[in-house]
Design an enzyme around this catalytic site. Structure first.
Site, PDB file in Angstrom:
ATOM      1  N   HIS A   1      -1.879  -0.356  -9.752  1.00  0.00           N
ATOM      2  CA  HIS A   1      -2.116  -1.180  -8.774  1.00  0.00           C
ATOM      3  C   HIS A   1      -3.145  -2.604  -9.627  1.00  0.00           C
ATOM      4  CE1 HIS A   1      -4.141  -1.533  -4.364  1.00  0.00           C
ATOM      5  NE2 HIS A   1      -3.936  -2.986  -4.747  1.00  0.00           N
TER       6      HIS A   1
ATOM      7  N   ARG B   1       1.160  -1.074  -0.126  1.00  0.00           N
ATOM      8  CA  ARG B   1       0.107   0.307   0.550  1.00  0.00           C
ATOM      9  C   ARG B   1       1.209   1.061  -0.143  1.00  0.00           C
ATOM     10  NH1 ARG B   1      -3.541  -3.058  -1.093  1.00  0.00           N
ATOM     11  NH2 ARG B   1      -5.361  -3.037  -0.587  1.00  0.00           N
TER      12      ARG B   1
ATOM     13  N   GLU C   1      -3.678   6.899  -4.726  1.00  0.00           N
ATOM     14  CA  GLU C   1      -4.048   6.375  -5.439  1.00  0.00           C
ATOM     15  C   GLU C   1      -5.975   6.742  -5.735  1.00  0.00           C
ATOM     16  OE1 GLU C   1      -2.538   1.847  -4.880  1.00  0.00           O
ATOM     17  OE2 GLU C   1      -4.216   2.084  -5.903  1.00  0.00           O
TER      18      GLU C   1
HETATM   19  C1  DGY Z   1      -5.751  -6.736  -2.229  1.00  0.00           C
HETATM   20  O1  DGY Z   1      -7.066  -7.327  -2.447  1.00  0.00           O
HETATM   21  O2  DGY Z   1      -5.529  -5.627  -1.124  1.00  0.00           O
HETATM   22  C2  DGY Z   1      -4.808  -6.132  -3.499  1.00  0.00           C
HETATM   23  O3  DGY Z   1      -3.932  -4.940  -3.341  1.00  0.00           O
HETATM   24  C3  DGY Z   1      -5.896  -5.649  -4.983  1.00  0.00           C
HETATM   25  O4  DGY Z   1      -4.747  -5.846  -5.841  1.00  0.00           O
END
Ligand code: DGY
Length: 328
Positions: free
Chosen positions: A290, A243, A272
């Site tokens: 992402h 993240r 984002e």
């Molecule tokens: C999640 O599932 O948290 C992922 O970041 C999606 O790509």
């Protein structure tokens, strides 16, 4: 909850076979347009749904949950990360939260390796040059990158994905170092010949490559702060497939511009889908939208997990992938 066929509201378009299965099993409302729901739409959804199926693009915070109707009993997140959901506020209202752990591990670890290689070997720059029509042929000093074999990899967060990255990295001849809230089992350390660092500061000051694999929680927000980033060696690179909020993106951008860090491979961003324009100008970064978990197989597996969590819950049992406030 209306047993067996609860009212399920899905906030985004999911793979068709998953949507069809949900229609068969539950009283399901789909979002054909795939437009992310506005806050007002999310509030409307939590007022009426028995089960909400959000994704990471939906901010289900306390102000949204304050409008939850008495029928809302389950938030079955389509995704592993749950930092967009106020878990404590949900449980305070008697709403269970589930996610989809495990099924994204390999895909995310694969993309982490792609970014480590992509940055070290200047993949994106080379690709741009080959397409540009300006490449004037091979030269002994052209497009030199750095070998990854023999380098030190510091993994921040040794959960499922961090461990999968470590396993792959062993195959590339990297030596494994990690920082984690808890030390992993000795058998895993032995298998990976991994070195545990209790001090993140000490670890990052010694690594060639840093891979961010911890979830975003209040405790990991800006874990790689401006102060910590300054500890990195100038020849080191950072890869983040977790993240964006774990890294102070403005500070990272400044250091990349000043060449105080050699490069970065980023699949996730602090704000984002906005990406710092100064980051986009840089050659020493590989930027992805992402997409680390974006495989058809992974998305289907995620959908199956969501269906199982809802069905188990609707049948009166504890769903397998509960996320509890104490886990954060
Ligand atoms: C999640 O599932 O948290 C992922 O970041 C999606 O790509």
């Amino acid at each position: 909850m209306a047993r067996n066929r609860p009212l399920v509201i899905v906030t985004r378009k999911l793979p068709e076979s998953i949507e069809t299965r949900m229609m068969e099993l539950f009283n399901t409302r789909l979002n054909d347009s795939d437009n992310p729901m506005s806050k007002a739409e999310l509030i409307e959804a939590v007022k009426t749904a028995e089960v909400l199926v959000p994704t990471l693009t939906d901010r289900i915070d306390a102000s949204v949950l304050a409008h939850a109707g008495p029928s809302l009993k389950l938030i079955a997140n389509y995704g592993t990360g749950v930092d967009h959901i106020d878990i404590e506020a949900a449980y305070a209202r008697g709403v269970t939260v589930t996610n989809t752990p495990g099924v994204l591990t390999d895909d995310t670890a694969d993309m982490t390796m792609a970014l480590i290689l992509g940055v070290s070997r200047r993949l994106a720059e080379g690709e741009r040059l080959a397409r540009s029509g300006e490449w004037d042929g091979w030269s002994p000093t052209g497009m030199l990158g750095h070998r990854i074999t023999g380098k030190r990899l510091g993994i921040l967060g040794m959960g499922r994905i961090g461990t999968a990255v470590a396993r792959r990295s062993r195959g590339f001849g990297l030596s494994i170092h990690y920082h984690n809230r808890r030390r992993v089992h000795e058998s895993i350390e032995n298998e990976l010949e991994a070195t545990y660092w209790e001090s993140l500061d000490q670890m990052i000051a010694r690594m060639d490559i840093i891979s961010v694999n911890c979830p975003h929680t209040p405790a990991t927000f800006h874990l790689l702060s401006a102060r910590r980033l300054k500890l990195l060696r100038p020849q080191s690179i950072i890869v983040n497939t977790s993240r964006g909020e774990v890294i102070d993106e403005a500070a990272l951008t400044r250091m990349l511009r000043a060449k105080e860090i050699a490069g970065a491979g980023l699949d996730v961003f602090e704000h984002e889908p906005a990406i710092n324009p100064k980051l986009r100008e840089l050659d020493n970064v590989v930027l992805l939208p992402h997409m680390s978990s974006a495989t058809i197989e992974g998305r289907l597996d995620m959908g199956e997990k969501v269906v199982i969590n809802i069905k188990t819950f609707a049948d009166g049992h504890r769903p397998p992938d509960r996320v509890l406030p104490s886990q954060l």
